[in-house]
Enzyme design. Structure first.
Site, PDB file in Angstrom:
ATOM      1  N   HIS A 113      -9.773   2.538   0.010  1.00 40.78           N
ATOM      2  CA  HIS A 113      -8.336   2.243   0.070  1.00 40.78           C
ATOM      3  C   HIS A 113      -7.934   1.653  -1.270  1.00 40.78           C
ATOM      4  O   HIS A 113      -8.322   0.533  -1.607  1.00 40.78           O
ATOM      5  CB  HIS A 113      -8.054   1.269   1.204  1.00 40.78           C
ATOM      6  CG  HIS A 113      -6.594   1.091   1.487  1.00 40.78           C
ATOM      7  ND1 HIS A 113      -5.599   1.675   0.724  1.00 40.78           N
ATOM      8  CD2 HIS A 113      -5.940   0.384   2.458  1.00 40.78           C
ATOM      9  CE1 HIS A 113      -4.418   1.346   1.207  1.00 40.78           C
ATOM     10  NE2 HIS A 113      -4.601   0.564   2.264  1.00 40.78           N
TER      11      HIS A 113
ATOM     12  N   CYS B 241       0.797  -1.227   0.000  1.00 40.13           N
ATOM     13  CA  CYS B 241       0.000   0.000   0.000  1.00 40.13           C
ATOM     14  C   CYS B 241       0.833   1.282   0.000  1.00 40.13           C
ATOM     15  O   CYS B 241       0.268   2.375  -0.091  1.00 40.13           O
ATOM     16  CB  CYS B 241      -0.947   0.005   1.197  1.00 40.13           C
ATOM     17  SG  CYS B 241      -2.052  -1.419   1.216  1.00 40.13           S
TER      18      CYS B 241
ATOM     19  N   HIS C 112      -2.305   8.047   6.272  1.00 40.59           N
ATOM     20  CA  HIS C 112      -2.590   6.748   5.656  1.00 40.59           C
ATOM     21  C   HIS C 112      -4.049   6.402   5.951  1.00 40.59           C
ATOM     22  O   HIS C 112      -4.770   5.975   5.063  1.00 40.59           O
ATOM     23  CB  HIS C 112      -1.635   5.696   6.212  1.00 40.59           C
ATOM     24  CG  HIS C 112      -1.771   4.353   5.582  1.00 40.59           C
ATOM     25  ND1 HIS C 112      -1.672   4.160   4.219  1.00 40.59           N
ATOM     26  CD2 HIS C 112      -2.007   3.121   6.120  1.00 40.59           C
ATOM     27  CE1 HIS C 112      -1.834   2.882   3.939  1.00 40.59           C
ATOM     28  NE2 HIS C 112      -2.043   2.234   5.082  1.00 40.59           N
TER      29      HIS C 112
END
Length: 412
Positions: A345, A168, A308
């Site tokens: 996400h 990620c 994040h």
């Protein structure tokens, strides 16, 4: 040597171009909904952030000479984002020395959907495996580097080019690598960003079994709520984001105006766990401090941070603790953004898109709201500030953007 961002392009579950994406985020809108392209009857999680448009149709107008329909979804998206970014930068690649054009694209999963198709076909021949019926381009289509190579061929880039596949944090690392290429004088222009088409059966099933995703199936708008009480995990999204990074000399020579300066890049590892963040957040703290040191900036001079912010409990606790430590001497609360609540996400593409959102926040002096927020008594918000009802006006001159990946690999 200084590096500047001169163009941006993106496609996400909340819009088909940067201005639409930013407008929706600034208004507190989201693109989370029940998924339609998968039958998720037997899944715990049934929501995500699919593209609300057909990339093939958009490609027909943006890239009419390219057979985009024949390409895998992750590559379709990043080609669209690249074309938009080049147009935004008013950059004619034919005017750049082709050996000085670089490309760094981040993708955690590459063409995973093509791997799934191939596996179904070959497993159907068990126990006597046969290769007949497997697409002859399966290997390059699955390779995360496929998107980078297509960009290279489409825009005739012969300079440094590679792919970052670091879960990620992939596209934040890609931006950092682009900065390093410019600083080292290895390229004049770098196409940098990330892409991820992760809403596919096997990937979705894996995260579903991990219990990492939200199960707010009846209320998708509440699916992802970073730093909020009652949060239940992240919501997966498909997306791509691309930024054009130029050296100061090249930008000045062609009379271009920057949208932002890319000042510093930091990275770190935690060496702790396959999927869990390090409890003491020491690796995350190191990532941010490394970025600040690389930029020659002090934490007290940073106005905002794009988190994040996955909406998982362990990440939220770790990240807020890290922020409190890095910015402990800052007199004013740090302005905070957490955009995964808006477009999900997007895994390896997240950092690039969040960098674009950060730049729009600076350009417009706007801090977007956290949607569906509920304060959590277990979290310390004393070092941060974020609106919860509607966007606020703030002077934002500098932003640090964080991305953390499985395996404790971090980039800022």
């Amino acid at each position: 040597m200084k590096a500047f961002i001169t163009g941006m392009g993106a496609v996400t579950g909340i819009g088909s171009h940067v201005d639409e994406i930013w407008s929706n985020i600034a208004q507190g809108q989201h693109g989370l909904r029940r998924l339609e392209k998968l039958d998720l009857t037997h899944f715990r999680t049934q929501i995500g952030a699919e593209l609300p448009f057909d990339p093939v149709e958009l490609g027909a107008s943006l890239l009419p000479d390219l057979k985009i329909k024949s390409l895998i979804p992750s590559t379709q998206m990043v080609l669209l984002a690249t074309q938009m970014a080049l147009q935004d930068a008013k950059l004619e690649t034919a005017l750049i020395d082709k050996h000085r054009r670089g490309g760094v694209i981040g993708s955690g999963l590459g063409g995973i959907i093509f791997a799934e198709h191939g596996m179904k076909k070959i497993m159907s021949t068990h126990p006597y495996y046969k290769s007949q019926g497997i697409h002859p381009l399966t290997v390059p289509f699955v390779d995360p580097n496929f998107s980078t190579s297509i960009i290279s061929r489409t825009w005739d880039m012969l300079g440094p080019q590679y792919t970052v596949s670091n879960a990620c944090s992939s596209s934040t690392h890609a931006l950092g690598q682009a900065l390093m290429l410019i600083q080292a004088g290895k390229a004049d222009v770098v196409i940098a960003g990330g892409t991820e088409a992760s809403i596919q059966p096997m990937t979705f099933a894996g995260f579903d079994q991990m219990r990492a995703m939200s199960v707010e199936n009846d209320h998708p708008e509440r699916g992802c709520r970073p730093f909020s009480a009652g949060r239940g995990g992240f919501v997966m999204g498909d997306a791509a984001g691309v930024l054009i990074i130029e050296s100061e000399r090249h930008m000045t020579d062609r009379g271009a105006e920057p949208v932002a300066q890319l000042c510093g890049y930091g990275a770190s590892g935690g060496g702790y766990h396959m999927v869990k963040p390090k409890p003491d957040a020491s690796d995350v703290i190191a990532s941010m401090n490394n970025a600040l040191a690389d930029a020659g900036m002090d934490a007290s001079g940073i106005d905002a941070l794009n988190a994040h912010g996955t909406g998982t409990e362990l990440n939220d606790i770790s990240e807020l603790n890290a922020i409190a430590e890095v910015f402990k001497d800052k007199s004013e609360p740090l302005l905070l953004m957490a955009n995964k609540a808006n477009f999900g996400h997007t895994l390896g593409a997240a950092g690039a898109i969040e960098a674009i959102v950060s730049i729009k926040a600076m350009q417009t002096g706007t801090l977007p709201p956290f949607i569906n927020f509920e304060a959590d008594d277990k979290l310390d918000y004393s070092k941060v500030h974020f609106p919860t009802d509607q966007a606020e006006s703030h002077r934002i001159n500098s932003v640090i953007s964080d991305s953390f990946g499985f395996g404790n690999n971090n980039a800022s």
